[in-house]
Design a protein around this motif. Structure first.
Motif, PDB file in Angstrom:
ATOM      1  N   VAL A 145       6.831  -6.740  28.525  1.00 44.72           N
ATOM      2  CA  VAL A 145       8.274  -6.566  28.385  1.00 44.72           C
ATOM      3  C   VAL A 145       8.986  -7.378  29.466  1.00 44.72           C
ATOM      4  O   VAL A 145       8.633  -7.295  30.651  1.00 44.72           O
ATOM      5  N   ASP A 146       9.974  -8.142  29.075  1.00 42.58           N
ATOM      6  CA  ASP A 146      10.788  -8.898  30.022  1.00 42.58           C
ATOM      7  C   ASP A 146      11.513  -7.948  30.971  1.00 42.58           C
ATOM      8  O   ASP A 146      11.895  -6.840  30.602  1.00 42.58           O
ATOM      9  N   GLY A 147      11.697  -8.403  32.216  1.00 40.61           N
ATOM     10  CA  GLY A 147      12.296  -7.548  33.240  1.00 40.61           C
ATOM     11  C   GLY A 147      13.657  -7.002  32.869  1.00 40.61           C
ATOM     12  O   GLY A 147      13.955  -5.831  33.119  1.00 40.61           O
ATOM     13  N   GLU A 148      14.517  -7.813  32.256  1.00 43.97           N
ATOM     14  CA  GLU A 148      15.855  -7.356  31.895  1.00 43.97           C
ATOM     15  C   GLU A 148      15.797  -6.320  30.781  1.00 43.97           C
ATOM     16  O   GLU A 148      16.574  -5.358  30.770  1.00 43.97           O
ATOM     17  N   VAL A 149      14.860  -6.509  29.835  1.00 42.24           N
ATOM     18  CA  VAL A 149      14.697  -5.523  28.762  1.00 42.24           C
ATOM     19  C   VAL A 149      14.182  -4.208  29.335  1.00 42.24           C
ATOM     20  O   VAL A 149      14.647  -3.122  28.951  1.00 42.24           O
ATOM     21  N   ALA A 155       5.259  -0.188  30.016  1.00 45.50           N
ATOM     22  CA  ALA A 155       6.262  -0.314  31.076  1.00 45.50           C
ATOM     23  C   ALA A 155       5.609  -0.544  32.432  1.00 45.50           C
ATOM     24  O   ALA A 155       6.061  -1.381  33.225  1.00 45.50           O
ATOM     25  N   SER A 156       4.551   0.203  32.729  1.00 44.86           N
ATOM     26  CA  SER A 156       3.892   0.055  34.040  1.00 44.86           C
ATOM     27  C   SER A 156       3.251  -1.319  34.176  1.00 44.86           C
ATOM     28  O   SER A 156       3.251  -1.908  35.256  1.00 44.86           O
ATOM     29  N   GLU A 157       2.727  -1.865  33.068  1.00 43.79           N
ATOM     30  CA  GLU A 157       2.157  -3.214  33.099  1.00 43.79           C
ATOM     31  C   GLU A 157       3.239  -4.268  33.331  1.00 43.79           C
ATOM     32  O   GLU A 157       2.960  -5.353  33.835  1.00 43.79           O
ATOM     33  N   SER A 158       4.475  -3.939  32.969  1.00 44.45           N
ATOM     34  CA  SER A 158       5.581  -4.892  33.091  1.00 44.45           C
ATOM     35  C   SER A 158       6.333  -4.758  34.409  1.00 44.45           C
ATOM     36  O   SER A 158       7.145  -5.621  34.735  1.00 44.45           O
ATOM     37  N   LEU A 159       6.100  -3.669  35.143  1.00 42.62           N
ATOM     38  CA  LEU A 159       6.883  -3.422  36.359  1.00 42.62           C
ATOM     39  C   LEU A 159       6.605  -4.457  37.429  1.00 42.62           C
ATOM     40  O   LEU A 159       7.533  -5.060  37.973  1.00 42.62           O
TER      41      LEU A 159
END
Length: 699
Positions: free
Chosen positions: A514-518, A284-288
């Motif tokens: 992870v895509d932003g919307e997901v 999650a942090s990598e995707s933020l």
């Protein structure tokens, strides 16, 4: 009206037998099953009407009253498989962009009587109220009922009784009268698009769409443009105010909407939470915010704040705060503002606050009395009320006035606040987390001054934050090269992403697991999880022992600082709860305690240590370390002792020499100078002449 459609019967026939059957057969079937208790309207897309017959679609825009009658009559004529007469509304929406305006973007005179869409944010809303459609008047002399249809104008009474033909007196028989729900909404240009105060228009909605939208919602309301004449008392003015007779509401953004997650997304999120693609919080942090280099711990803290724990209720009625508050203090250019912006974009039910323009009522709530709602007092929700169940995002917290920052204390700590508005005592729920960013006191951290000395905020506010991180811009040859490479590669990758000659290595710099919307839906679903207890007494004891180890690190020596307080133990638990919820765990496990200890430990390293590198809870709780407090108390006593020897302030050098001799401790002169400078800033001392000081405070 089009030349080809002038008679009622051909129009309604074509709508009933062709249009509805082609485009809305299934929707009408569902309406029939649910009519009238569960559903009373058929929503029609204007673009479907245009595909069916462009002339009919244009007619709806130009003569909405007549066309609505045709559409609703056609719905009554529709051949249903069940025995029910659909006297339902037909609500037409999704108008083209050229017929959709923000308030103030169009000339009301040019569009009077036309069907148009108004887009904006609802800033005020009345309660849903009963509006009388047909009043049944009962003659008090003979008891005869006389029914009088009511319009939006003045209340109409019968001229005489239909039974005894006398002119009353009458009373309204409410049981025999017909009422409909109604609501008044004020639509304004959203703050980020408003020029100055922003334009507004009021919309009136009725029946099943009354109450569907509320304050803070971003909406598109479609309806007929009307005028209402201004008046002063009984004197009518030549000025007319436009309003919208609303027939259709589309909610674009709302705090009230249900989370729309399809089965595939739920499956993916569950797999992510189970660790299918790596440690969930790492993923999650990598995707933020992949464009922002580093700051892994800070990103994890923001994710957990967006999730937060669960409110704890006790049998006595007491409760414990559940939401996490995170503060980023940093030098200019350290991306703290971008992280807060990203948290606002990715979080669920987030409300952004402009620090420079913020006021206490803007953060909490206010009561206003104006022409809206017939001059009654209307409650206007502030940021904390709007974000109840979500997150308040504040950038440049240091730009907010001290009084406004003080207004944050109660809603942050108690998750509610009470106020007297318009003579009424009102309690508002503010179960919201706060993520904020700010600058040090002097705009940039001073490497020669202790970090705790450089806070721009009162300790009362600092202590409300569970996690505080410092983000310093310290030149480092190797790290500077890596950051520069990341910034340039990310920017170039974004430009080349759709080109054949893109660089795969560069592309990785902006790609996320992870895509932003997901991610947004993952956070929202996690926030809705029940508050998890510890999986076992052993895990609970492990968290306790970790905290006790910190608490007793100076052997409980009264002369040493207190490393941590019980407030920090509650904070540790909140972070554990948020992490377990993010992984959809119904219990807090050992791994959660281990991960949280790292995150909290990093925060303590950043803001919890005194000048000698010792943990001291007083830094965050009262704004100064135990050593600073003792030193300043002694310093003040020395100044008081010496002041009789000097008429125009005491030379600083004499003070410093006296302190060092008396304490038999080689206090760095810079620390003592810093203490005296702080007194000058606080107004606790004056400087009668250069390098001289007179203390006005108390030792």
């Amino acid at each position: 009206m089009s030349q080809t459609q002038t008679e009622d019967e051909p129009t309604t026939d074509r709508l009933a037998t062709t249009f509805y059957r082609r485009y809305y057969k299934e929707a009408i079937g569902r309406l029939a099953q649910r009519y009238p208790n569960e559903q009373r309207s058929l929503e029609v897309d204007w673009r479907d009407v245009h595909k069916f017959d462009p002339d009919v679609a244009d007619d709806y825009l130009a003569a909405p009253e007549q066309m609505q009658r045709y559409f609703e009559e056609a719905l009554r004529m529709f051949d249903l498989s069940i025995d029910v007469e659909l006297s339902a509304h037909v609500r037409v929406g999704n108008l083209p962009a050229e017929y959709t305006f923000y308030p103030g973007e169009f000339s009301p005179s040019e569009h009077l009587g036309d069907y148009r869409s108004i887009r904006g944010e609802i800033t005020k809303a009345t309660d849903v109220y009963p509006k009388i459609e047909e009043a049944a008047f009962e003659c008090q002399l003979c008891g005869t009922l006389t029914r009088v249809p009511q319009s939006d104008g003045d209340f109409q009474e019968p001229h005489e009784c239909q039974g005894c033909e006398r002119q009353g007196p009458f009373r309204v028989n409410f049981d025999q009268s017909e009422f409909i729900d109604a609501q008044k909404l004020r639509i304004k240009v959203p703050p980020e698009l408003a020029d100055g105060a922003g334009q507004k228009i009021d919309a009136f909605v009725e029946d099943d769409i009354a109450g569907t939208a509320t304050i803070g919602d971003r909406v598109i309301v479609s309806g007929t443009i009307r005028f209402e004449q201004d008046s002063a008392g009984t004197q009518k003015k030549p000025k007319f105010d436009p309003y919208l007779e609303g027939h259709h509401i589309e909610i674009e953004e709302t705090d009230q909407q249900d989370l729309d997650v399809d089965s595939q997304e739920r499956k993916r999120i569950r797999e992510l939470a189970d660790g299918a693609e790596g440690e969930p919080l790492d993923v999650a942090s990598e995707s933020l915010a992949p464009k922002i280099y580093g700051y892994d711990i800070e990103k994890k803290a923001l994710i957990l704040a967006l999730v937060s724990g669960g409110r704890i209720q006790y049998p006595t009625g007491d409760s414990d705060r559940s939401d996490l508050h995170v503060l980023l203090l940093g030098d200019p250019g350290t991306a703290k503002s971008k992280l807060i912006d990203r948290a606002q974009q990715i979080g669920w039910r987030t409300v952004g606050v402009s620090s420079k323009r913020a006021t206490v009522p803007g953060l909490t709530a206010a009561a206003e009395q104006d022409d809206f709602g017939d001059g009654e007092w209307v409650m206007k929700a502030g940021a904390f009320v709007k974000a109840n169940g979500g997150t308040v995002c504040i950038d440049e917290l240091d730009d907010m006035s001290p009084d406004t920052r003080a207004g944050m204390l109660e809603p942050m700590s108690k998750q509610r606040f009470s106020a007297t508005l318009a003579g009424e005592n009102v309690t508002f729920q503010t179960e919201t987390s706060v993520v904020a960013a700010g600058n040090p006191r002097d705009g940039r951290f001073n490497p020669y001054e202790p970090i705790p000395e450089q806070f721009a905020f009162d300790s009362a506010l600092i202590s409300r934050f569970d996690l505080v991180f410092t983000m310093r811009d310290k030149p480092d040859k190797q790290e500077d090269r890596e950051i520069a490479n990341h910034i340039l590669a990310s920017r170039d990758a974004a430009k080349r992403a759709n080109l054949e000659n893109h660089d795969e290595d560069d592309l990785e710099s902006i790609q996320t697991p992870v895509d932003g919307e997901v991610l947004r839906k993952w956070i929202a679903l996690a926030r809705q999880q029940d508050n998890p207890p510890f999986v076992s007494r052993e895990v609970r004891n492990q968290l306790r022992d970790n905290w006790l180890e910190l608490r007793g690190m100076y052997d409980y020596d009264e002369n040493e600082p207190i490393p941590v307080t019980f407030r920090s133990l509650e904070g540790l638990t909140r972070v554990c709860e948020a992490l377990a919820k993010f992984e959809f765990c119904d219990k807090i496990h050992q791994r959660h305690v281990h991960q949280v200890s790292k995150i909290v430990g990093r925060s303590m390293d950043d803001i919890g240590k005194n000048e000698d590198g010792e943990l001291d809870a007083d830094i965050q709780e009262v704004g100064e370390s135990k050593d600073q407090r003792s030193r300043r108390k002694f310093l003040a006593g020395v100044i008081k002792e010496l002041e009789e020897e000097y008429d125009n302030g005491i030379p600083r050098e004499d003070i410093i020499e006296h302190v060092q001799d008396e304490l038999e401790r080689d206090y760095d002169a810079s620390k003592l100078h810093s203490d005296m400078d702080k007194w000058l800033q606080q107004g606790a001392a004056t400087e009668p002449q250069t390098d001289h000081i007179r203390y006005l405070g108390r030792a």
